[in-house]
Design a protein around this motif. Structure first.
Motif, PDB file in Angstrom:
ATOM      1  N   CYS A 139       5.995   1.017  38.542  1.00  0.00           N
ATOM      2  CA  CYS A 139       4.395   1.679  38.334  1.00  0.00           C
ATOM      3  C   CYS A 139       3.843  -0.091  38.127  1.00  0.00           C
ATOM      4  O   CYS A 139       5.062  -0.718  37.635  1.00  0.00           O
ATOM      5  CB  CYS A 139       4.515   2.040  36.787  1.00  0.00           C
ATOM      6  SG  CYS A 139       2.952   1.993  35.871  1.00  0.00           S
ATOM      7  N   LEU A 161       9.606   6.199  33.217  1.00  0.00           N
ATOM      8  CA  LEU A 161       9.751   5.281  34.753  1.00  0.00           C
ATOM      9  C   LEU A 161      10.552   4.305  34.575  1.00  0.00           C
ATOM     10  O   LEU A 161      11.599   3.931  33.066  1.00  0.00           O
ATOM     11  CB  LEU A 161       8.307   4.578  34.224  1.00  0.00           C
ATOM     12  CG  LEU A 161       7.181   5.300  34.401  1.00  0.00           C
ATOM     13  CD1 LEU A 161       6.080   4.544  34.460  1.00  0.00           C
ATOM     14  CD2 LEU A 161       6.611   5.506  36.174  1.00  0.00           C
ATOM     15  N   LEU A 205       2.898   3.491  40.884  1.00  0.00           N
ATOM     16  CA  LEU A 205       1.955   3.727  40.725  1.00  0.00           C
ATOM     17  C   LEU A 205       1.302   2.538  39.802  1.00  0.00           C
ATOM     18  O   LEU A 205       1.145   1.472  39.608  1.00  0.00           O
ATOM     19  CB  LEU A 205       2.218   5.122  39.461  1.00  0.00           C
ATOM     20  CG  LEU A 205       2.421   6.285  39.503  1.00  0.00           C
ATOM     21  CD1 LEU A 205       3.472   6.805  38.036  1.00  0.00           C
ATOM     22  CD2 LEU A 205       1.367   7.022  39.791  1.00  0.00           C
ATOM     23  N   GLU A 206      -0.025   2.802  39.902  1.00  0.00           N
ATOM     24  CA  GLU A 206      -1.316   1.719  39.920  1.00  0.00           C
ATOM     25  C   GLU A 206      -2.592   3.139  39.349  1.00  0.00           C
ATOM     26  O   GLU A 206      -3.540   2.445  39.615  1.00  0.00           O
ATOM     27  CB  GLU A 206      -1.762   0.887  40.604  1.00  0.00           C
ATOM     28  CG  GLU A 206      -2.506  -0.200  40.175  1.00  0.00           C
ATOM     29  CD  GLU A 206      -2.614  -1.537  41.052  1.00  0.00           C
ATOM     30  OE1 GLU A 206      -2.815  -2.140  40.860  1.00  0.00           O
ATOM     31  OE2 GLU A 206      -3.144  -1.533  42.509  1.00  0.00           O
ATOM     32  N   HIS A 212       1.279   8.509  31.710  1.00  0.00           N
ATOM     33  CA  HIS A 212       2.238   8.074  33.063  1.00  0.00           C
ATOM     34  C   HIS A 212       3.286   8.589  32.856  1.00  0.00           C
ATOM     35  O   HIS A 212       3.578   8.996  33.786  1.00  0.00           O
ATOM     36  CB  HIS A 212       2.305   6.827  32.242  1.00  0.00           C
ATOM     37  CG  HIS A 212       1.672   5.234  33.142  1.00  0.00           C
ATOM     38  ND1 HIS A 212       0.663   5.068  31.727  1.00  0.00           N
ATOM     39  CD2 HIS A 212       1.596   4.998  34.137  1.00  0.00           C
ATOM     40  CE1 HIS A 212      -0.113   4.015  32.581  1.00  0.00           C
ATOM     41  NE2 HIS A 212       0.663   2.977  33.865  1.00  0.00           N
TER      42      HIS A 212
END
Length: 307
Positions: free
Chosen positions: A38, A70, A276-277, A294
């Motif tokens: 991420c 994450l 991920l963004e 998230h």
């Protein structure tokens, strides 16, 4: 007869073992090269919405990051001195750093030399982290301006991008070219020239899916055409979703056909690093904090990409 039966059973055992190995090999081939990451920018936007500063207390920030499940982090670095400050915090929370984002200015001679020197110093500082991908988005003439680079500037930028990629390759790293919407202006001349005028061995593509979608007028046709043209060069994906053109709090179903994108990349035999963004903008919904958002992102990424 018994001997033949033993031979037959041995043959079955060997075949079964081969099948298991074959399945294991296929699983290994289909696996992404790195753990799902991420980018820090999405967290910056969630923190800013709540009046907080992501960079003020890296330990507390990355504790929240790790609490989502994450396992890898993509930070942005401005200089090499920032790297050793972050490494102990990543180690504390058992976070990998397979990729990083760096800023560059490559369209003018003097600025280019400084940028290349800075990125290579960052790369050398990253050896201890086993980072493999360095993502860069060469700066426009001026952020927020509608002025496009000249042909001379684009030529110089591509040469410098290739030069930087060649130097990173010597260090066992991949340079991944990233864009926002600016590079898609004027028939996407900047975007296409950076890929057509550089050696694929030196410069890969970090496909920021939504910026390409938005930069081409919210066109999924343009997005998938770019995948057809340059899909084999995609080393990394930046994942973001919108609904009605507005960035959402979570990576989920929306404007962009991510299952279709995953299928297209599978068809090309490409397994990019997934990052991920899922950022926020002024008109984004406000229903949850960054940790919850998230956590939900991870569910959909696994559904679509199996990550």
């Amino acid at each position: 007869m018994s001997q033949n039966r033993r031979q037959f059973l041995n043959t079955l055992a060997v075949s079964a073992g081969a099948a298991v190995l074959s399945e294991a090999a296929r699983a290994e081939q289909s696996a992404a090269p790195f753990p799902l990451s991420c980018n820090q920018y999405s967290w910056i936007t969630f923190y800013a919405r709540d009046g907080k500063d992501w960079g003020k207390d890296p330990d507390a920030s990355l504790a929240e990051f790790a609490s989502t499940g994450l396992k890898a982090y993509e930070p942005a670095f401005n200089n090499a001195d920032e790297v050793p400050k972050l490494l102990p915090v990543l180690k504390k929370y058992r976070l990998a750093m397979p990729s990083v984002y760096v800023n560059t200015a490559l369209h003018e001679a003097e600025e280019s030399a400084k940028s290349i020197e800075s990125v290579l110093a960052i790369a050398d500082a990253l050896k201890a982290a086993d980072t493999k991908i360095i993502v860069t988005n060469p700066s426009p003439i001026q952020w927020g301006s509608d002025k496009n680079k000249s042909d001379e500037q684009l030529t110089r930028q591509a040469q410098n991008l290739d030069k930087l990629g060649a130097e990173l390759k010597k260090r066992g790293m991949t340079l991944a070219y990233h864009t926002h919407d600016v590079e898609l202006r004027a028939a996407a001349r900047e975007f296409h020239h950076m890929l057509l005028a550089t050696d694929p061995k030196n410069v890969s593509l970090c496909l920021d899916v939504h910026w390409v979608y938005r930069g081409s007028g919210n066109s999924q046709v343009a997005l998938f055409d770019i995948v057809k043209l340059y899909g084999k060069r995609i080393a990394e994906l930046h994942l973001r979703q919108s609904k009605g053109g507005i960035w959402q709090e979570t990576f989920t179903e929306g404007d962009i056909d991510y299952p279709g994108l995953a299928h297209a990349l599978d068809g090309l035999g490409v397994k990019p690093h997934l990052v991920l963004e899922q950022c926020l903008e002024k008109t984004s919904p406000k229903t949850m904090d960054g940790v919850q958002a998230h956590k939900e992102d991870l569910v959909y990424v696994k559904k679509v990409f199996g990550a």
